[in-house]
Design an enzyme around this catalytic site. Structure first.
Site, PDB file in Angstrom:
ATOM      1  N   SER A   1      12.643  20.735 -31.208  1.00  0.00           N
ATOM      2  CA  SER A   1      11.873  20.641 -29.955  1.00  0.00           C
ATOM      3  C   SER A   1      10.511  20.029 -30.250  1.00  0.00           C
ATOM      4  O   SER A   1       9.780  20.555 -31.096  1.00  0.00           O
ATOM      5  CB  SER A   1      11.652  22.022 -29.350  1.00  0.00           C
TER       6      SER A   1
ATOM      7  N   GLU B   1       4.823  21.069 -29.957  1.00  0.00           N
ATOM      8  CA  GLU B   1       5.160  22.138 -30.906  1.00  0.00           C
ATOM      9  C   GLU B   1       5.036  21.636 -32.344  1.00  0.00           C
ATOM     10  O   GLU B   1       4.668  22.361 -33.253  1.00  0.00           O
ATOM     11  CB  GLU B   1       6.592  22.631 -30.651  1.00  0.00           C
TER      12      GLU B   1
ATOM     13  N   ARG C   1       6.055  30.851 -30.723  1.00  0.00           N
ATOM     14  CA  ARG C   1       5.745  29.709 -31.614  1.00  0.00           C
ATOM     15  C   ARG C   1       4.290  29.752 -32.095  1.00  0.00           C
ATOM     16  O   ARG C   1       3.635  28.722 -32.243  1.00  0.00           O
ATOM     17  CB  ARG C   1       6.005  28.364 -30.913  1.00  0.00           C
TER      18      ARG C   1
HETATM   19  P1  FAD Z   1       7.163  22.064 -42.636  1.00  0.00           P
HETATM   20  O1  FAD Z   1       7.544  21.086 -41.581  1.00  0.00           O
HETATM   21  O2  FAD Z   1       7.229  21.644 -44.045  1.00  0.00           O
HETATM   22  O3  FAD Z   1       5.709  22.611 -42.311  1.00  0.00           O
HETATM   23  C1  FAD Z   1       5.349  23.019 -41.017  1.00  0.00           C
HETATM   24  C2  FAD Z   1       3.899  23.523 -41.029  1.00  0.00           C
HETATM   25  O4  FAD Z   1       3.802  24.716 -41.796  1.00  0.00           O
HETATM   26  C3  FAD Z   1       2.931  22.531 -41.709  1.00  0.00           C
HETATM   27  O5  FAD Z   1       1.688  22.656 -41.061  1.00  0.00           O
HETATM   28  C4  FAD Z   1       2.849  23.041 -43.136  1.00  0.00           C
HETATM   29  O6  FAD Z   1       1.629  22.688 -43.773  1.00  0.00           O
HETATM   30  C5  FAD Z   1       2.951  24.540 -42.932  1.00  0.00           C
HETATM   31  N1  FAD Z   1       3.591  25.245 -44.047  1.00  0.00           N
HETATM   32  C6  FAD Z   1       4.883  25.062 -44.479  1.00  0.00           C
HETATM   33  N2  FAD Z   1       5.130  25.919 -45.481  1.00  0.00           N
HETATM   34  C7  FAD Z   1       4.006  26.626 -45.698  1.00  0.00           C
HETATM   35  C8  FAD Z   1       3.635  27.669 -46.610  1.00  0.00           C
HETATM   36  N3  FAD Z   1       4.494  28.144 -47.513  1.00  0.00           N
HETATM   37  N4  FAD Z   1       2.383  28.165 -46.545  1.00  0.00           N
HETATM   38  C9  FAD Z   1       1.505  27.690 -45.632  1.00  0.00           C
HETATM   39  N5  FAD Z   1       1.788  26.717 -44.749  1.00  0.00           N
HETATM   40  C10 FAD Z   1       3.026  26.188 -44.781  1.00  0.00           C
HETATM   41  N6  FAD Z   1      12.088  25.884 -34.893  1.00  0.00           N
HETATM   42  C11 FAD Z   1      12.302  27.044 -34.212  1.00  0.00           C
HETATM   43  O7  FAD Z   1      11.407  27.902 -34.148  1.00  0.00           O
HETATM   44  N7  FAD Z   1      13.494  27.275 -33.578  1.00  0.00           N
HETATM   45  C12 FAD Z   1      14.514  26.401 -33.605  1.00  0.00           C
HETATM   46  O8  FAD Z   1      15.569  26.655 -33.035  1.00  0.00           O
HETATM   47  C13 FAD Z   1      14.324  25.173 -34.324  1.00  0.00           C
HETATM   48  N8  FAD Z   1      15.299  24.244 -34.353  1.00  0.00           N
HETATM   49  C14 FAD Z   1      15.108  23.067 -35.033  1.00  0.00           C
HETATM   50  C15 FAD Z   1      16.147  22.140 -35.058  1.00  0.00           C
HETATM   51  C16 FAD Z   1      15.994  20.949 -35.754  1.00  0.00           C
HETATM   52  C17 FAD Z   1      17.144  19.960 -35.768  1.00  0.00           C
HETATM   53  C18 FAD Z   1      14.785  20.673 -36.441  1.00  0.00           C
HETATM   54  C19 FAD Z   1      14.615  19.409 -37.220  1.00  0.00           C
HETATM   55  C20 FAD Z   1      13.739  21.586 -36.385  1.00  0.00           C
HETATM   56  C21 FAD Z   1      13.890  22.807 -35.693  1.00  0.00           C
HETATM   57  N9  FAD Z   1      12.859  23.763 -35.617  1.00  0.00           N
HETATM   58  C22 FAD Z   1      13.064  24.956 -34.955  1.00  0.00           C
HETATM   59  C23 FAD Z   1      11.531  23.495 -36.237  1.00  0.00           C
HETATM   60  C24 FAD Z   1      11.474  23.821 -37.750  1.00  0.00           C
HETATM   61  O9  FAD Z   1      12.746  23.894 -38.307  1.00  0.00           O
HETATM   62  C25 FAD Z   1      10.734  25.119 -38.041  1.00  0.00           C
HETATM   63  O10 FAD Z   1       9.436  25.073 -37.519  1.00  0.00           O
HETATM   64  C26 FAD Z   1      10.665  25.432 -39.542  1.00  0.00           C
HETATM   65  O11 FAD Z   1      10.190  26.739 -39.746  1.00  0.00           O
HETATM   66  C27 FAD Z   1       9.770  24.442 -40.304  1.00  0.00           C
HETATM   67  O12 FAD Z   1       9.935  24.713 -41.680  1.00  0.00           O
HETATM   68  P2  FAD Z   1       9.520  23.640 -42.784  1.00  0.00           P
HETATM   69  O13 FAD Z   1       9.616  24.316 -44.101  1.00  0.00           O
HETATM   70  O14 FAD Z   1      10.313  22.413 -42.602  1.00  0.00           O
HETATM   71  O15 FAD Z   1       8.006  23.407 -42.402  1.00  0.00           O
HETATM   72  N1  EPU Z   2      17.929  21.644 -20.274  1.00  0.00           N
HETATM   73  C1  EPU Z   2      18.171  20.569 -19.459  1.00  0.00           C
HETATM   74  N2  EPU Z   2      18.148  19.329 -20.020  1.00  0.00           N
HETATM   75  C2  EPU Z   2      17.890  19.126 -21.324  1.00  0.00           C
HETATM   76  C3  EPU Z   2      17.616  20.228 -22.158  1.00  0.00           C
HETATM   77  C4  EPU Z   2      17.644  21.493 -21.602  1.00  0.00           C
HETATM   78  O1  EPU Z   2      18.406  20.724 -18.256  1.00  0.00           O
HETATM   79  O2  EPU Z   2      17.884  17.964 -21.743  1.00  0.00           O
HETATM   80  C5  EPU Z   2      18.006  22.998 -19.707  1.00  0.00           C
HETATM   81  C6  EPU Z   2      19.277  23.740 -20.179  1.00  0.00           C
HETATM   82  O3  EPU Z   2      20.374  23.441 -19.373  1.00  0.00           O
HETATM   83  C7  EPU Z   2      18.861  25.184 -20.071  1.00  0.00           C
HETATM   84  C8  EPU Z   2      17.361  25.141 -20.401  1.00  0.00           C
HETATM   85  O4  EPU Z   2      16.933  23.787 -20.178  1.00  0.00           O
HETATM   86  O5  EPU Z   2      19.003  25.638 -18.752  1.00  0.00           O
HETATM   87  C9  EPU Z   2      17.041  25.603 -21.817  1.00  0.00           C
HETATM   88  O6  EPU Z   2      17.727  24.763 -22.757  1.00  0.00           O
HETATM   89  P1  EPU Z   2      18.196  25.278 -24.208  1.00  0.00           P
HETATM   90  O7  EPU Z   2      19.009  26.525 -24.068  1.00  0.00           O
HETATM   91  O8  EPU Z   2      18.793  24.123 -24.914  1.00  0.00           O
HETATM   92  O9  EPU Z   2      16.879  25.727 -24.927  1.00  0.00           O
HETATM   93  P2  EPU Z   2      15.427  25.066 -24.983  1.00  0.00           P
HETATM   94  O10 EPU Z   2      14.511  25.883 -24.145  1.00  0.00           O
HETATM   95  O11 EPU Z   2      15.491  23.614 -24.698  1.00  0.00           O
HETATM   96  C10 EPU Z   2      14.610  26.555 -26.947  1.00  0.00           C
HETATM   97  C11 EPU Z   2      13.830  26.370 -28.208  1.00  0.00           C
HETATM   98  C12 EPU Z   2      14.751  25.877 -29.329  1.00  0.00           C
HETATM   99  C13 EPU Z   2      15.828  26.938 -29.540  1.00  0.00           C
HETATM  100  C14 EPU Z   2      16.602  27.123 -28.236  1.00  0.00           C
HETATM  101  C15 EPU Z   2      17.610  28.246 -28.334  1.00  0.00           C
HETATM  102  C16 EPU Z   2      11.542  25.878 -27.656  1.00  0.00           C
HETATM  103  C17 EPU Z   2      10.492  24.841 -27.564  1.00  0.00           C
HETATM  104  N3  EPU Z   2      12.739  25.437 -28.006  1.00  0.00           N
HETATM  105  O12 EPU Z   2      15.080  25.278 -26.528  1.00  0.00           O
HETATM  106  O13 EPU Z   2      13.984  25.770 -30.516  1.00  0.00           O
HETATM  107  O14 EPU Z   2      16.704  26.552 -30.576  1.00  0.00           O
HETATM  108  O15 EPU Z   2      15.685  27.467 -27.169  1.00  0.00           O
HETATM  109  O16 EPU Z   2      16.952  29.472 -28.321  1.00  0.00           O
HETATM  110  O17 EPU Z   2      11.278  27.053 -27.437  1.00  0.00           O
HETATM  111  C18 EPU Z   2      12.641  24.271 -31.811  1.00  0.00           C
HETATM  112  O18 EPU Z   2      11.707  25.066 -31.663  1.00  0.00           O
HETATM  113  O19 EPU Z   2      12.535  23.232 -32.501  1.00  0.00           O
HETATM  114  C19 EPU Z   2      13.930  24.544 -31.173  1.00  0.00           C
HETATM  115  C20 EPU Z   2      14.974  23.726 -31.254  1.00  0.00           C
END
Ligand code: FAD
Ligand code: EPU
Length: 343
Positions: free
Chosen positions: A243, A339, A169
């Protein structure tokens, strides 16, 4: 060089509620959009000394107050294949493309490598910002290069994988080049002969449920979409930014200490002999999962996700996150890091 000046439209006092997935109703004093580098250049000449925020899908930001400056929404589109061999393909995407739609178009064309990153909200341009990752894959694994507009000089610079200094990240754009560049395009090195990645346990069990033995990249994508939909709140229904905290990376001695009370603490090997713990598990064990405070709280299925059920403020969410950080520190001796970008 011919310079083109676009007529730029700047709106005043714009409510950002529909531009961030938390659904926080903060106001921006000025707001505009750009769909090309030339348009961006013209807009920036109007910005002056104003504070500047680039917004993609707004899925990784928390507005804690009104934004006293200019918000520029990135809408640069366009996807093109720029190089191709029998085994690999370089695909370049405009940074304003929607990430999940980009993933779907690659999967449908049978270009492999990003299927595990299906259904992550946001834009292509933000994918390298925090090196998005899920289900055993990070963007750095398929990242070839990006083009970024240097705000001070107006030059467009190319960054290759190494110069982005990707980490968990993390990238150079969140650290030493913070607020200096606007990413305008990203190129990914994808496969035509695929290496399926089912290292994340949940994918294997989902494939068993789907009765699939030899998965295609489309199957992996479907499995990931099913897993994510079963536990992560859909931002169009419940405000959230995924997250809220990073998973902490700690010394192995601390994990041994936690194991004395919690034998089955989930833990994963991390670089340099460290261990990654699941922040969601820690927050869950501390009793926060499903906790609701009026219109906001901790999601009931994933404790790592803070949610806005209707009309809370960003300050509400920030305060809740501070309470969680303090509690986890007291109970486990671990300081969680946010994050989400706090604005
Ligand atoms: P924004 O929220 O619009 O911007 C984020 C930051 O980046 C801000 O500081 C902004 O100024 C900057 N920025 C955006 N675009 C640019 C650009 N073109 N140039 C320079 N700076 C820029 N993230 C994960 O890594 N893994 C996951 O599994 C994951 N799951 C998610 C699930 C949900 C339901 C949600 C809501 C979010 C999740 N995220 C996850 C977080 C998010 O989706 C990512 O970080 C995504 O890349 C953000 O993209 P955005 O365009 O919405 O960024
Ligand atoms: N867990 C719990 N309770 C909870 C949530 C999780 O016990 O309420 C336990 C699960 O059972 C599992 C472990 O924690 O043993 C990990 O959980 P999970 O697989 O859901 O993944 P995570 O570590 O919570 C991360 C990323 C997610 C990404 C998933 C899948 C971060 C901060 N988050 O979540 O990214 O989608 O793994 O790879 O690294 C995001 O960055 O926004 C995001 C959603």
């Amino acid at each position: 060089m011919i310079s083109i000046n676009f007529v730029v439209m700047i709106e005043r006092n714009v409510n950002l509620k529909s531009f961030n997935t938390f659904g926080i109703a903060a106001n921006a004093s000025r707001f505009s959009r750009f769909s090309s580098v030339e348009e961006l250049r013209s807009l920036l000449s109007e910005v002056g000394e104003d504070k500047l925020l680039i917004l993609g899908g707004g899925s990784n930001v928390l507005f804690t107050e009104d934004f006293d400056g200019i918000v520029l929404r990135n809408e640069i589109t366009g996807i093109e294949v720029i190089q191709e061999s029998d085994t690999e393909i370089l695909v370049k995407s405009g940074s304003g493309e929607v990430w999940h739609e980009f993933v779907m178009s690659c999967v449908d064309n049978d270009y492999g490598g990003i299927e595990n990153l299906s259904l992550i909200p946001g834009s292509v341009g933000a994918s390298p910002m925090q090196n998005i990752g899920a289900y055993g894959v990070e963007v750095k694994d398929v990242f070839e290069s990006l083009e970024a507009f240097h705000i001070k000089t107006g030059e467009v610079h190319t960054f290759y994988n190494k110069s982005c200094e990707f980490g968990y990240r993390e990238s150079v754009f969140k650290r030493k080049f913070k607020d200096q560049y606007i990413i305008t395009s990203v190129t990914y090195r994808l496969t035509k002969q695929h290496e399926i990645n089912v290292s994340y346990g949940a994918i294997e069990s989902e494939l068993v449920k789907m009765e699939i033995d030899n998965p295609t990249i489309k199957d992996i994508s479907n499995a990931v979409i099913a897993i994510r939909s079963s536990k992560l709140p859909d931002p169009s229904k419940i405000g959230n930014a995924g997250s809220f905290f990073k998973n902490p990376v700690v010394d192995p001695e601390l994990v041994e200490k936690i194991k004395e009370s919690y034998e089955n603490v989930p833990n994963y090997p991390a670089p340099d002999g460290k261990v990654k713990l699941a922040a969601g598990w820690l927050i869950d064990q501390a009793g926060w999962k499903g906790k609701t405070l009026g219109s906001y709280g901790v999601h009931k299925l994933q404790a790592l996700v803070l949610v806005n059920y209707s009309d809370c403020t960003g300050a509400n969410i920030l305060d809740l996150s501070s309470d969680i950080i303090a509690d986890i520190h007291e109970k486990f001796g671990i300081t969680l890091e946010r994050e989400v970008n706090i604005i």
